[in-house]
Design a protein around this motif. Structure first.
Motif, short mmCIF file in Angstrom:
data_model
loop_
_atom_site.label_atom_id
_atom_site.label_comp_id
_atom_site.label_asym_id
_atom_site.label_seq_id
_atom_site.Cartn_x
_atom_site.Cartn_y
_atom_site.Cartn_z
N LEU B 21 39.27 35.57 50.88
CA LEU B 21 38.40 35.44 49.71
C LEU B 21 37.80 34.03 49.72
O LEU B 21 38.52 33.07 50.01
CB LEU B 21 39.20 35.64 48.40
N ASP B 22 36.55 33.96 49.37
CA ASP B 22 35.90 32.65 49.43
C ASP B 22 35.06 32.46 48.17
O ASP B 22 34.02 33.10 48.00
CB ASP B 22 35.04 32.60 50.70
N ASN B 23 35.54 31.61 47.29
CA ASN B 23 34.86 31.33 46.02
C ASN B 23 34.47 32.60 45.28
O ASN B 23 33.33 32.80 44.87
CB ASN B 23 33.62 30.46 46.26
N PHE B 24 35.45 33.45 45.09
CA PHE B 24 35.23 34.74 44.45
C PHE B 24 35.45 34.62 42.94
O PHE B 24 36.45 34.06 42.49
CB PHE B 24 36.18 35.78 45.04
N SER B 25 34.53 35.16 42.17
CA SER B 25 34.68 35.15 40.70
C SER B 25 34.39 36.54 40.15
O SER B 25 33.57 37.28 40.71
CB SER B 25 33.71 34.15 40.06
N LEU B 26 35.06 36.86 39.06
CA LEU B 26 34.90 38.19 38.46
C LEU B 26 35.45 38.15 37.03
O LEU B 26 36.44 37.48 36.76
CB LEU B 26 35.70 39.22 39.28
N THR B 27 34.81 38.90 36.16
CA THR B 27 35.30 38.99 34.77
C THR B 27 35.50 40.45 34.42
O THR B 27 34.66 41.29 34.73
CB THR B 27 34.31 38.36 33.78
N LEU B 28 36.63 40.73 33.81
CA LEU B 28 36.91 42.11 33.36
C LEU B 28 37.22 42.08 31.87
O LEU B 28 38.04 41.26 31.41
CB LEU B 28 38.13 42.67 34.09
N GLU B 29 36.60 42.98 31.18
CA GLU B 29 36.86 43.04 29.74
C GLU B 29 38.01 43.98 29.46
O GLU B 29 38.38 44.81 30.29
CB GLU B 29 35.59 43.57 29.01
N LYS B 30 38.56 43.84 28.28
CA LYS B 30 39.66 44.72 27.87
C LYS B 30 39.15 46.17 27.84
O LYS B 30 38.08 46.44 27.33
CB LYS B 30 40.15 44.31 26.47
N GLY B 31 39.90 47.06 28.44
CA GLY B 31 39.54 48.48 28.46
C GLY B 31 38.54 48.83 29.53
O GLY B 31 38.11 49.98 29.64
N GLU B 32 38.19 47.87 30.37
CA GLU B 32 37.22 48.14 31.44
C GLU B 32 37.90 48.78 32.64
O GLU B 32 39.02 48.45 33.00
CB GLU B 32 36.52 46.84 31.86
N PHE B 33 37.18 49.69 33.28
CA PHE B 33 37.67 50.37 34.49
C PHE B 33 36.73 49.95 35.61
O PHE B 33 35.59 50.38 35.67
CB PHE B 33 37.64 51.88 34.25
N LEU B 34 37.25 49.05 36.50
CA LEU B 34 36.40 48.52 37.56
C LEU B 34 36.86 49.06 38.90
O LEU B 34 38.05 48.99 39.23
CB LEU B 34 36.47 46.99 37.56
N ALA B 35 35.92 49.59 39.65
CA ALA B 35 36.23 50.06 41.01
C ALA B 35 35.66 49.07 42.00
O ALA B 35 34.51 48.65 41.87
CB ALA B 35 35.64 51.44 41.23
#
Lengths: 420, 214
Positions: B21-35
């Protein structure tokens, strides 16, 4: 769900792993217990052998002592207590003591707590002319044995001569034609012949024994004696010097001489026999101790080797177990199980192996050690040793499993989960 | 909310450095289903392990409800994981000597209180494992194993579910059951981060991202 359930289920599942760990502890504990039991059996047998030998020796010595006591008694009085101023040369030349001492001396000696002498016989002896028969005789006045006040009464070696009677030596009654019941006159006093002695081949054959008081009156030596015959008792030990010291502490105005060296030689022989018996027992003890030392030495080499092998074996088994359970450890860590709980998982298993191994190993060691030693008895069960084994075996097992358990706890779960 | 902030992770093997992984960013909200999709070796599993507090990133932060989980000690992170995160893996990681019921109860080892029995049975029943309660993993099909692993992850109703290729070994029927379960969990407020090759997952996921090279 808790750690112990997991441990028990895992042991049930991986029976071989558990069995091999258990076998290792059982082997170590059996070796230790077996070696100690064998030493215990050895000590037990040594005690038995020594006790048996001592009892045997004691019995033999008691018989020997009784024989000697009887022999000594048959050989007659072996000590002569004389007035201090008695010249010994005169005594041997005249066959009787010429000096006098108070008759009360014998009572003083009887009242003492003497340990070394038995049978006291006061006597007054004098070589006289028997005017009525124109014979030289030895006249002895005796009053019978004086019992010791502080000892059990003994059967007297010589009985008293009743007043008005006499006992005559063989030479006298044979040559004078005297018989039991005859009346004879001695120094103007009438006596009845109470007993005629058999020939003895010594001065007794020309001796007449009468009552001490009558002898004192006839010889005009009232309240006096010139010898106390006594018997040295060898059963309580003590040599001639000790006897002399003991008598003179009670009767300072006396001297003690021994009669009949044969008696003492026999006593010495008996003492030598007793010493040899004791030496034989000591030799047996030394032999048994040497044997024990050899067993101990062997055990002291074998036991640490077995313990070390057992610890290493358990360590390797647990390393294998940890490796086999990598995935399991990974998921447990993933669900939040802490490192110390992972350690507990392995240490609890090691603890159980140690406890089961201790119980089985102790019983097995007890049976093997006692059968090998040749003595099977429930008395060999040693609660202290059992508790010690029950404490030490789990501790050793924990020690052996500690490093693998720590390895498991520190295993990186990410590595396992990523690899798979 | 999960905030994956500028994380990097590299592995060194046989003198070769691989940037997972190289400078990876991500945001997940409550109740979110991310694939998350991507080719093998692109760092999907690494991302999951880092997000779950199991793998320390070389750089960056993971904020879950504003708490940087890598600021916590290993022990505290384990407690945090037990309370907030559920994991499901392609290889199930079921404990072979435990029954289905016992495997589902494994998270209890890290918890202070037990889940009531009726809730456990309800969960197991909802995943169609009622008849398999006393079976060991060796006696289960791949789908049943994965459903057991899913039940285990959901037992304490975590805030986040991290799933790594969980449909990879399953038939279509089991894929449906598992995916519906994830959707249902998400619908009830749970956050799902699913790493998968299965394009059908996009149908139920709220968002899909593709990772090319970390």
């Amino acid at each position: 769900m808790n750690i112990s359930t997991l441990v028990i289920k895992e042991m049930k599942r991986r029976k071989l792993n558990f069995f091999l760990g258990l076998l290792s502890v059982v082997f170590a504990v059996t070796t230790v217990t077996g070696a100690l039991t064998m030493l215990q059996v050895h000590d037990h047998k040594t005690n038995e052998i020594i006790t048996e030998k001592e009892a045997e020796t004691h019995e033999r010595m008691a018989l020997l002592e009784d024989d000697y006591r009887k022999i000594m008694k048959k050989l007659g009085f072996n000590l002569l207590i004389l007035p201090k101023d008695q010249n010994i040369s005169d005594l041997f030349a005249n066959d009787f003591a010429s000096k006098l001492m108070p008759e009360s001396y014998v009572d003083s000696l009887a009242a003492s707590r003497s340990m070394l002498i038995r049978h006291l016989l006061p006597s007054l002896q004098q070589k006289i002319e028997w005017p009525e028969k124109r014979r030289t005789i030895i006249l002895i006045g005796i009053r019978g044995e004086v019992p010791f006040l502080h000892k059990d009464p003994k059967e007297p070696m010589m009985i008293a001569v009743p007043k008005g009677t006499m006992v005559t030596g063989f030479e006298l009654h044979d040559k004078l034609g005297l018989k039991q019941g005859d009346e004879v006159e001695l120094l103007g006093r009438k006596f009845k012949v109470g007993k005629c002695n058999e020939p003895r081949g010594n001065k007794d054959d020309i001796t007449i024994w009468i009552n001490l008081q009558e002898a004192q009156e006839l010889l005009n030596k009232q309240g006096k004696i010139n010898a106390i015959l006594a018997l040295k008792c060898f059963c309580s030990g003590g040599n001639q010097a000790q006897v002399r010291e003991e008598v003179q502490s009670v009767l300072p105005g006396t001297q003690v001489i021994e009669r009949g060296s044969k008696v003492f030689l026999r006593a010495e022989a008996r003492a030598r026999a007793a010493k040899e018996a004791q030496d034989a027992i000591q030799a047996e003890k030394r032999h048994r101790n040497k044997l024990r030392n050899q067993l101990e030495k062997f055990a002291s080499i074998l036991v640490p080797l077995v313990l070390l092998s057992s610890v290493l074996w358990i360590t390797f088994l647990f390393i294998g177990n940890v490796s086999e359970r990598k995935s399991e450890i990974g998921i447990l860590r993933a669900v939040g199980v802490k490192e110390k709980s992972i350690m507990r998982l392995f240490l609890l298993k090691a603890l159980l192996i140690g406890i089961f191994g201790a119980v089985i190993g102790y019983l097995l060691g007890l049976v093997i050690g006692s059968v090998w030693g040749g003595l099977f008895s429930f008395s060999l069960f040693n609660l202290y040793l059992f508790l010690l084994v029950l404490l030490c075996a789990p501790l050793l097992s924990l020690l052996a499993a500690y490093i693998p358990a720590a390895m498991a706890a520190r295993q990186d779960p990410a590595e396992v989960l990523r690899e798979e | 909310m999960i905030y994956i902030d500028n994380i990097s992770k590299k592995y060194t093997k046989e003198n070769k450095t691989i940037h997972a992984l190289d400078n990876f960013s991500l945001t997940l909200e409550k109740g979110e289903f991310l694939a998350i999709h991507g080719p093998s070796g692109c760092g999907k599993t690494t991302l999951l392990l880092i997000a779950g507090g199991l793998l320390h990133p070389d750089q960056g932060r993971i904020l879950i409800d504003s708490e940087n989980i890598y600021d916590l000690s290993a022990e505290k992170r384990a407690v945090f994981r037990a309370k907030n995160i559920g994991f499901v893996f392609q290889q199930y990681h079921l404990i072979p000597y435990l029954t289905v019921l016992e495997n589902v109860q494994v998270p209890a080892l890290a918890q202070k209180k037990d889940v009531p029995e009726n809730e456990i049975y309800e969960l197991i029943e909802s995943l169609g494992l009622k008849e398999r309660l006393q079976h060991t993993p060796a006696e289960l099909s791949a789908g049943e194993k994965q459903r057991t692993a899913l039940a285990r992850a959901l037992l304490y109703n975590p805030k986040i579910l991290l799933a790594d290729e969980i449909t990879g070994n399953l038939d279509q029927g089991n894929v449906e059951i598992v995916m519906n379960c994830l959707a249902d969990y998400s619908a009830h407020g749970g956050t799902v981060l699913l790493v998968t090759h299965d394009k059908n997952a996009n149908r139920l996921a709220h968002r899909t991202i593709y990772i090319e090279k970390g």
